[in-house]
Scaffold this motif. Structure first.
Motif, PDB file in Angstrom:
ATOM      1  N   ASN A 153     110.380  84.106  -8.479  1.00 33.52           N
ATOM      2  CA  ASN A 153     110.214  83.202  -7.349  1.00 33.52           C
ATOM      3  C   ASN A 153     108.921  82.403  -7.480  1.00 33.52           C
ATOM      4  O   ASN A 153     108.928  81.171  -7.487  1.00 33.52           O
ATOM      5  CB  ASN A 153     110.230  83.995  -6.044  1.00 33.52           C
ATOM      6  N   ARG A 154     107.777  83.118  -7.624  1.00 30.01           N
ATOM      7  CA  ARG A 154     106.474  82.462  -7.785  1.00 30.01           C
ATOM      8  C   ARG A 154     105.623  83.261  -8.757  1.00 30.01           C
ATOM      9  O   ARG A 154     105.647  84.495  -8.745  1.00 30.01           O
ATOM     10  CB  ARG A 154     105.727  82.387  -6.444  1.00 30.01           C
ATOM     11  N   LEU A 155     104.860  82.551  -9.568  1.00 28.01           N
ATOM     12  CA  LEU A 155     103.804  83.138 -10.381  1.00 28.01           C
ATOM     13  C   LEU A 155     102.493  82.516  -9.919  1.00 28.01           C
ATOM     14  O   LEU A 155     102.299  81.303 -10.051  1.00 28.01           O
ATOM     15  CB  LEU A 155     104.030  82.875 -11.870  1.00 28.01           C
ATOM     16  N   VAL A 156     101.621  83.363  -9.356  1.00 28.83           N
ATOM     17  CA  VAL A 156     100.316  82.921  -8.872  1.00 28.83           C
ATOM     18  C   VAL A 156      99.248  83.588  -9.730  1.00 28.83           C
ATOM     19  O   VAL A 156      99.206  84.817  -9.835  1.00 28.83           O
ATOM     20  CB  VAL A 156     100.114  83.270  -7.389  1.00 28.83           C
ATOM     21  N   GLN A 157      98.395  82.776 -10.343  1.00 28.59           N
ATOM     22  CA  GLN A 157      97.345  83.279 -11.228  1.00 28.59           C
ATOM     23  C   GLN A 157      95.982  83.059 -10.580  1.00 28.59           C
ATOM     24  O   GLN A 157      95.674  81.949 -10.144  1.00 28.59           O
ATOM     25  CB  GLN A 157      97.401  82.574 -12.582  1.00 28.59           C
ATOM     26  N   VAL A 158      95.164  84.114 -10.552  1.00 28.14           N
ATOM     27  CA  VAL A 158      93.857  84.070  -9.899  1.00 28.14           C
ATOM     28  C   VAL A 158      92.780  84.489 -10.894  1.00 28.14           C
ATOM     29  O   VAL A 158      92.947  85.483 -11.618  1.00 28.14           O
ATOM     30  CB  VAL A 158      93.822  84.995  -8.672  1.00 28.14           C
ATOM     31  N   GLY A 159      91.683  83.749 -10.916  1.00 26.81           N
ATOM     32  CA  GLY A 159      90.543  84.105 -11.754  1.00 26.81           C
ATOM     33  C   GLY A 159      90.466  83.341 -13.062  1.00 26.81           C
ATOM     34  O   GLY A 159      89.568  83.583 -13.875  1.00 26.81           O
ATOM     35  N   ILE A 160      91.379  82.424 -13.285  1.00 29.33           N
ATOM     36  CA  ILE A 160      91.496  81.737 -14.572  1.00 29.33           C
ATOM     37  C   ILE A 160      90.260  80.881 -14.842  1.00 29.33           C
ATOM     38  O   ILE A 160      89.773  80.160 -13.969  1.00 29.33           O
ATOM     39  CB  ILE A 160      92.758  80.841 -14.588  1.00 29.33           C
ATOM     40  N   ARG A 161      89.759  80.973 -16.095  1.00 29.09           N
ATOM     41  CA  ARG A 161      88.612  80.155 -16.492  1.00 29.09           C
ATOM     42  C   ARG A 161      88.644  79.819 -17.981  1.00 29.09           C
ATOM     43  O   ARG A 161      87.591  79.531 -18.582  1.00 29.09           O
ATOM     44  CB  ARG A 161      87.300  80.844 -16.107  1.00 29.09           C
ATOM     45  N   THR A 162      89.836  79.821 -18.570  1.00 35.54           N
ATOM     46  CA  THR A 162      89.979  79.476 -19.997  1.00 35.54           C
ATOM     47  C   THR A 162      91.205  78.579 -20.222  1.00 35.54           C
ATOM     48  O   THR A 162      91.812  78.621 -21.282  1.00 35.54           O
ATOM     49  CB  THR A 162      90.142  80.750 -20.842  1.00 35.54           C
ATOM     50  N   MET A 163      91.550  77.783 -19.244  1.00 40.06           N
ATOM     51  CA  MET A 163      92.770  76.983 -19.312  1.00 40.06           C
ATOM     52  C   MET A 163      92.590  75.803 -20.272  1.00 40.06           C
ATOM     53  O   MET A 163      91.846  74.862 -19.974  1.00 40.06           O
ATOM     54  CB  MET A 163      93.152  76.488 -17.923  1.00 40.06           C
ATOM     55  N   ASN A 164      93.276  75.854 -21.415  1.00 36.32           N
ATOM     56  CA  ASN A 164      93.218  74.727 -22.345  1.00 36.32           C
ATOM     57  C   ASN A 164      94.419  73.799 -22.128  1.00 36.32           C
ATOM     58  O   ASN A 164      95.256  74.031 -21.253  1.00 36.32           O
ATOM     59  CB  ASN A 164      93.134  75.208 -23.792  1.00 36.32           C
ATOM     60  N   LYS A 165      94.494  72.735 -22.918  1.00 33.78           N
ATOM     61  CA  LYS A 165      95.520  71.708 -22.704  1.00 33.78           C
ATOM     62  C   LYS A 165      96.934  72.282 -22.835  1.00 33.78           C
ATOM     63  O   LYS A 165      97.804  72.013 -21.993  1.00 33.78           O
ATOM     64  CB  LYS A 165      95.321  70.561 -23.696  1.00 33.78           C
ATOM     65  N   HIS A 166      97.188  73.068 -23.875  1.00 32.92           N
ATOM     66  CA  HIS A 166      98.524  73.613 -24.078  1.00 32.92           C
ATOM     67  C   HIS A 166      98.936  74.498 -22.909  1.00 32.92           C
ATOM     68  O   HIS A 166     100.070  74.385 -22.396  1.00 32.92           O
ATOM     69  CB  HIS A 166      98.575  74.420 -25.374  1.00 32.92           C
ATOM     70  N   GLN A 167      98.021  75.340 -22.461  1.00 32.73           N
ATOM     71  CA  GLN A 167      98.400  76.255 -21.377  1.00 32.73           C
ATOM     72  C   GLN A 167      98.513  75.515 -20.037  1.00 32.73           C
ATOM     73  O   GLN A 167      99.331  75.901 -19.197  1.00 32.73           O
ATOM     74  CB  GLN A 167      97.413  77.419 -21.308  1.00 32.73           C
ATOM     75  N   ARG A 168      97.747  74.448 -19.862  1.00 30.05           N
ATOM     76  CA  ARG A 168      97.937  73.619 -18.664  1.00 30.05           C
ATOM     77  C   ARG A 168      99.322  72.990 -18.677  1.00 30.05           C
ATOM     78  O   ARG A 168     100.004  72.954 -17.648  1.00 30.05           O
ATOM     79  CB  ARG A 168      96.847  72.539 -18.610  1.00 30.05           C
TER      80      ARG A 168
END
Length: 273
Positions: A153-168
């Motif tokens: 239904n939903r995936l909520v991610q908390v604490g992320i601080r390494t988001m690169n272009k591919h993962q965005r």
């Protein structure tokens, strides 16, 4: 084997797997280190809401899976099958990794049982890579596999601080809701309709609080902030994992004690009906 599990029980399950780690081995030794911290005598088994895991027969340790030296599809299938067997009894499953690759088969087993499953993922990394040098089951890939394979239904991610272009791009593709550390605030309110699976990577915490992980990512959450998230989010918690403790990097067992604290708080919430 069901370990005499009954509806309403909480089953603890260790998954000593780190063959899908991209940087360092060590998380395969984590389940027993967390158990040692949980029962070491320096603290007790009481969660902050007063639930005493040591005083109830509903909190049951079902041991470790035999996946220590496995890689590829074989451990993924075994983890899913063993998880499914435990939750088929009506028990709720709390798993101790292991690297974060274990989340994919664990979530798949829960999604097959709980229609409209939501995921609360607490981590410094989004783990949305399509593949890694170690393959599509690397510990940086589990949530890509989940979103491709499961009805979520939903995936909520908390604490992320390494988001690169591919993962965005992957997050946008899969409709992931990301609360990165730049937008984190202590009174964040998260609410889910329906069942929730919690996947907690210990490197979500700032290394000052949890140095015993393979990937040190400064600027993270405090132990207190993660505990408050566990207590405060709205929704029915049906299963959880705690992953990526690396005992080789854990001075004086400090991070193992943090993980044991999370076991108590998550275990208490799982015991709530």
């Amino acid at each position: 084997m069901t370990y005499d599990l009954k509806p309403g029980d909480v089953a603890l399950m260790g998954i000593p797997l780190d063959g899908h780690s991209s940087f360092l081995q060590g998380p395969a030794f984590a389940p027993n280190r967390i158990r040692e911290a949980l029962h070491c005598g320096a603290a007790n088994l009481t969660a902050e809401d007063g639930t005493d895991l040591g005083a109830t027969d509903r909190f049951k340790d079902t041991g470790d899976l035999d996946v220590f030296e496995m890689r590829g599809q074989e451990p993924i299938d075994r983890i899913e099958n063993e998880a499914a067997a435990r939750i088929a009894t009506g028990a709720r499953l709390l798993s101790l990794g292991g690297d974060h690759s274990v989340a994919f088969p664990l979530i798949k087993a829960h999604a097959d049982r709980h229609q409209g499953l939501n995921i609360l993922h607490i981590d410094s990394h989004p783990d949305l890579y399509d593949t890694q040098d170690i393959g599509p089951f690397g510990h940086g890939c589990p949530f890509a596999r989940v979103m491709e394979s499961c009805q979520i239904n939903r995936l909520v991610q908390v604490g992320i601080r390494t988001m690169n272009k591919h993962q965005r791009e992957q997050a946008d593709k899969f409709g992931v809701e990301v609360v990165d550390m730049r937008s984190w605030h202590a009174d964040l309110q998260l609410s889910f309709d329906g069942p929730v699976y919690l996947s907690l990577d210990l490197d979500a915490l700032d290394p000052a609080f949890a140095p015993g992980v393979s990937h040190h990512e400064p600027g993270g959450l405090s132990t207190r902030e993660v505990i408050d998230l566990i207590h405060r989010f709205e929704g029915q918690l049906v299963g959880a994992d705690i992953v990526e403790l690396n005992p080789h990097r854990d001075p004086n067992g400090m991070t193992a004690m943090v993980a044991a604290k999370f076991v108590k708080e998550i275990g208490a919430r799982l015991l709530m009906r």
